[in-house]
Design a protein around this motif. Structure first.
Motif, PDB file in Angstrom:
ATOM      1  N   GLY A  83       0.818  -1.202   0.000  1.00 52.32           N
ATOM      2  CA  GLY A  83       0.000   0.000   0.000  1.00 52.32           C
ATOM      3  C   GLY A  83       0.856   1.257   0.000  1.00 52.32           C
ATOM      4  O   GLY A  83       2.024   1.260  -0.370  1.00 52.32           O
ATOM      5  N   ALA A  84       0.245   2.363   0.395  1.00 49.56           N
ATOM      6  CA  ALA A  84       0.939   3.649   0.482  1.00 49.56           C
ATOM      7  C   ALA A  84       0.812   4.138   1.919  1.00 49.56           C
ATOM      8  O   ALA A  84      -0.025   4.981   2.228  1.00 49.56           O
ATOM      9  N   PRO A  85       1.604   3.616   2.841  1.00 52.49           N
ATOM     10  CA  PRO A  85       1.350   3.825   4.263  1.00 52.49           C
ATOM     11  C   PRO A  85       1.766   5.195   4.785  1.00 52.49           C
ATOM     12  O   PRO A  85       2.729   5.801   4.315  1.00 52.49           O
ATOM     13  N   GLN A  86       1.012   5.659   5.772  1.00 52.04           N
ATOM     14  CA  GLN A  86       1.356   6.834   6.548  1.00 52.04           C
ATOM     15  C   GLN A  86       1.101   6.505   8.015  1.00 52.04           C
ATOM     16  O   GLN A  86       0.158   5.786   8.352  1.00 52.04           O
ATOM     17  N   LEU A  87       1.948   7.034   8.864  1.00 55.11           N
ATOM     18  CA  LEU A  87       1.815   6.811  10.299  1.00 55.11           C
ATOM     19  C   LEU A  87       0.960   7.919  10.897  1.00 55.11           C
ATOM     20  O   LEU A  87       1.324   9.093  10.845  1.00 55.11           O
TER      21      LEU A  87
ATOM     22  N   ASN B  16      -0.209  14.206  22.976  1.00 51.35           N
ATOM     23  CA  ASN B  16      -0.655  15.297  23.842  1.00 51.35           C
ATOM     24  C   ASN B  16       0.438  16.350  24.002  1.00 51.35           C
ATOM     25  O   ASN B  16       1.536  16.229  23.445  1.00 51.35           O
ATOM     26  N   ASP B  17       0.140  17.394  24.784  1.00 51.93           N
ATOM     27  CA  ASP B  17       1.070  18.516  24.898  1.00 51.93           C
ATOM     28  C   ASP B  17       2.335  18.163  25.664  1.00 51.93           C
ATOM     29  O   ASP B  17       3.294  18.936  25.677  1.00 51.93           O
ATOM     30  N   GLN B  18       2.361  16.983  26.289  1.00 56.01           N
ATOM     31  CA  GLN B  18       3.558  16.528  26.985  1.00 56.01           C
ATOM     32  C   GLN B  18       4.384  15.559  26.141  1.00 56.01           C
ATOM     33  O   GLN B  18       5.356  14.986  26.627  1.00 56.01           O
ATOM     34  N   GLY B  19       3.975  15.379  24.887  1.00 52.52           N
ATOM     35  CA  GLY B  19       4.703  14.501  23.989  1.00 52.52           C
ATOM     36  C   GLY B  19       4.356  13.034  24.130  1.00 52.52           C
ATOM     37  O   GLY B  19       5.026  12.178  23.547  1.00 52.52           O
ATOM     38  N   ARG B  20       3.308  12.729  24.862  1.00 51.52           N
ATOM     39  CA  ARG B  20       2.920  11.337  25.070  1.00 51.52           C
ATOM     40  C   ARG B  20       1.973  10.887  23.969  1.00 51.52           C
ATOM     41  O   ARG B  20       0.997  11.574  23.664  1.00 51.52           O
ATOM     42  N   TRP B  21       2.260   9.739  23.386  1.00 51.70           N
ATOM     43  CA  TRP B  21       1.403   9.198  22.336  1.00 51.70           C
ATOM     44  C   TRP B  21       0.117   8.653  22.956  1.00 51.70           C
ATOM     45  O   TRP B  21       0.147   7.886  23.917  1.00 51.70           O
ATOM     46  N   LEU B  22      -1.025   9.048  22.366  1.00 53.02           N
ATOM     47  CA  LEU B  22      -2.324   8.569  22.825  1.00 53.02           C
ATOM     48  C   LEU B  22      -2.993   7.660  21.803  1.00 53.02           C
ATOM     49  O   LEU B  22      -3.954   6.966  22.134  1.00 53.02           O
ATOM     50  N   ALA B  23      -2.505   7.663  20.577  1.00 54.39           N
ATOM     51  CA  ALA B  23      -3.024   6.766  19.540  1.00 54.39           C
ATOM     52  C   ALA B  23      -2.007   6.684  18.416  1.00 54.39           C
ATOM     53  O   ALA B  23      -1.247   7.634  18.181  1.00 54.39           O
ATOM     54  N   ALA B  24      -2.001   5.553  17.729  1.00 51.54           N
ATOM     55  CA  ALA B  24      -1.104   5.374  16.583  1.00 51.54           C
ATOM     56  C   ALA B  24      -1.645   4.266  15.695  1.00 51.54           C
ATOM     57  O   ALA B  24      -2.240   3.291  16.174  1.00 51.54           O
ATOM     58  N   GLY B  25      -1.440   4.430  14.401  1.00 49.89           N
ATOM     59  CA  GLY B  25      -1.841   3.404  13.446  1.00 49.89           C
ATOM     60  C   GLY B  25      -1.252   3.699  12.087  1.00 49.89           C
ATOM     61  O   GLY B  25      -0.866   4.840  11.795  1.00 49.89           O
TER      62      GLY B  25
ATOM     63  N   LYS C 200      -3.766  -9.118  11.199  1.00 46.87           N
ATOM     64  CA  LYS C 200      -4.752  -8.352  11.947  1.00 46.87           C
ATOM     65  C   LYS C 200      -4.383  -6.882  11.800  1.00 46.87           C
ATOM     66  O   LYS C 200      -3.206  -6.526  11.831  1.00 46.87           O
ATOM     67  N   THR C 201      -5.389  -6.014  11.591  1.00 47.91           N
ATOM     68  CA  THR C 201      -5.129  -4.579  11.557  1.00 47.91           C
ATOM     69  C   THR C 201      -5.778  -3.931  12.772  1.00 47.91           C
ATOM     70  O   THR C 201      -6.275  -4.599  13.666  1.00 47.91           O
ATOM     71  N   GLY C 202      -5.791  -2.614  12.782  1.00 44.76           N
ATOM     72  CA  GLY C 202      -6.359  -1.875  13.897  1.00 44.76           C
ATOM     73  C   GLY C 202      -5.527  -0.645  14.168  1.00 44.76           C
ATOM     74  O   GLY C 202      -4.791  -0.158  13.300  1.00 44.76           O
ATOM     75  N   MET C 203      -5.616  -0.130  15.372  1.00 42.61           N
ATOM     76  CA  MET C 203      -4.763   0.959  15.810  1.00 42.61           C
ATOM     77  C   MET C 203      -4.633   0.889  17.322  1.00 42.61           C
ATOM     78  O   MET C 203      -5.475   0.294  18.006  1.00 42.61           O
ATOM     79  N   LEU C 204      -3.567   1.461  17.829  1.00 36.22           N
ATOM     80  CA  LEU C 204      -3.340   1.494  19.267  1.00 36.22           C
ATOM     81  C   LEU C 204      -4.008   2.740  19.836  1.00 36.22           C
ATOM     82  O   LEU C 204      -3.802   3.843  19.329  1.00 36.22           O
ATOM     83  N   VAL C 205      -4.804   2.563  20.884  1.00 37.91           N
ATOM     84  CA  VAL C 205      -5.539   3.665  21.509  1.00 37.91           C
ATOM     85  C   VAL C 205      -5.336   3.590  23.015  1.00 37.91           C
ATOM     86  O   VAL C 205      -5.580   2.541  23.628  1.00 37.91           O
ATOM     87  N   ASP C 206      -4.900   4.687  23.610  1.00 37.50           N
ATOM     88  CA  ASP C 206      -4.723   4.756  25.057  1.00 37.50           C
ATOM     89  C   ASP C 206      -6.056   4.447  25.741  1.00 37.50           C
ATOM     90  O   ASP C 206      -7.056   5.138  25.525  1.00 37.50           O
ATOM     91  N   ALA C 207      -6.076   3.416  26.578  1.00 36.24           N
ATOM     92  CA  ALA C 207      -7.325   2.953  27.185  1.00 36.24           C
ATOM     93  C   ALA C 207      -7.957   3.995  28.098  1.00 36.24           C
ATOM     94  O   ALA C 207      -9.184   4.051  28.226  1.00 36.24           O
TER      95      ALA C 207
END
Length: 398
Positions: free
Chosen positions: A70-74, A79-88, A114-121
């Motif tokens: 495919g043609a992937p993008q991250l 958040n404002d502290q640089g912490r990742w809250l979601a990624a896919g 399997k696909t999906g995305m990571l989401v801060d619970a």
């Protein structure tokens, strides 16, 4: 009219959906750093649904083509502290058979099941707000996920958001994937009498060659023997002939070695081996994601094919699943009709899911779904076709 999926390069890459958060899409592969890898791993640990195929240990070694399709993008939400809250990993598409309007589609990495995305619970609703605002800002009308477990926490979270806003959810390509759980240990529920007899015959045939045993092995930077044995066995037989085995491409084999080492450093990989007199005749690679393991791939020596080593190994794994640290379930990662269905009795419902994020997207998706249904009935009137499911019929999903 539905066009072929193509990348929408003209759209901007960032959006401040929340003044405290940055929603960003960057080209992938991209330059990585220890800080980026640490942030990704930290998110993986906090994620609503952990997915070994979205682990940096799995993704990073596979950056060089042709291991990414495919043609992937991250996509990241930070958040404002640089912490990742979601990624896919996503690609922007102009339209597909599910939705003839621009939207995001999760990229399936090669050899990912399997696909999906990571989401801060702990920030799941805020992430949904930011994601919806981002798609609106970008002129995108939905989020599509191939090979998504339909009753997973991520699918339920997205479906709940669509239900609240009365937006369509469309699911296609439904199939049941074989799984095995700890509760299945020590019994043969779901194994037919004929299959049980076949397993016993295979066991006796293999025992003629010597003492037969099954074991679980790990790997380390100082001992890659389990990795090399797996690569060797997976390349034997039809996979080698078809040139689909990992070892058939030097780049893929090396990428897998790096994946194995990355996961091994966090105790997230095991190899189940069937052994005759210290000779490994079958090997299955198991990737760990907390309490769930994933049967990545399997290989066996065709010299012992009359003894059905693949079947026997899968059966032995079922009987000794409680020996895997923290394991509650193993996902077969297999397509419908796999031989694993004969020995692993549980099932996980998989699908290609589209979650619309705008009114226009919802209208277009429902209309396209209706047209496709009419076409199927016209094309094969004598055969009852399983319909796609819209938001109203998902039932247990939300």
């Amino acid at each position: 009219m539905i066009t072929s999926p193509t990348q929408l390069d003209s759209l901007p890459a960032t959006s401040a959906a929340d003044s405290r958060w940055l929603v960003q899409m960057r080209e992938f592969p991209c330059e990585t750093s220890p800080a980026m890898e640490t942030a990704w791993r930290d998110l993986e640990r906090r994620s609503l649904l952990r997915n070994p195929f979205l682990s940096p240990a799995f993704v990073f070694p596979q950056q060089p083509p042709p291991l990414v399709v495919g043609a992937p993008q991250l996509l990241t939400i930070i958040n404002d502290q640089g912490r990742w809250l979601a990624a896919g990993l996503f690609e922007r598409v102009r339209g597909t058979r599910q939705l003839p309007l621009p939207h995001l589609r999760a990229v399936r990495m090669q050899h990912a099941y399997k696909t999906g995305m990571l989401v801060d619970a702990t920030h799941r609703q805020e992430v949904m707000d930011a994601l919806w605002d981002f798609t609106h800002d970008q002129g995108l009308h939905g989020l599509a996920f191939p090979l998504l477990p339909i009753r997973s926490p991520l699918a339920c979270l997205l479906a709940e958001r669509c239900e609240r806003e009365q937006l369509a959810v469309i699911t296609d390509d439904l199939f049941e994937r074989a799984t095995v759980k700890v509760r299945d240990t020590g019994e043969d529920t779901g194994v037919s009498v004929r299959r049980a007899k076949s397993l016993r015959r295979g066991q006796r045939a293999l025992q003629k060659h010597g003492e037969l045993a099954m074991r679980f092995r790990s790997c380390s930077p100082h001992d890659l023997s389990a990795v090399e044995q797996f690569l060797y066995l997976e390349a034997l037989g039809w996979k080698g002939n078809a040139q689909t085995a990992l070892a058939c491409q030097a780049a893929e084999a090396q990428a897998f070695r790096e994946v194995a080492l990355g996961l091994a450093s966090r105790d997230r990989i095991r190899f189940a081996e069937l052994v005759i007199e210290n000779r490994v005749i079958a090997s299955m690679c198991l990737l760990r994601s907390e309490a769930d393991y994933y049967a990545f791939k399997i290989g066996w020596d065709p010299q012992f094919e009359r003894g059905c080593p693949g079947f026997l190994l899968a059966h032995e794994i079922r009987q000794r699943i409680n020996e895997l640290p923290g394991c509650e379930r193993i996902d077969s990662c297999a397509a419908a009709g796999s031989f694993l269905e004969h020995v692993w009795p549980d099932r996980k419902l998989m699908c290609t899911a589209l979650f619309t994020t705008t009114r226009w997207g919802s209208i277009a998706a429902r209309g396209t779904d209706w047209i496709r249904g009419q076409f199927r009935r016209w094309k094969a009137p004598a055969v009852e076709q399983p319909p796609t499911q819209s938001q109203e019929s998902l039932g247990e999903m939300v």
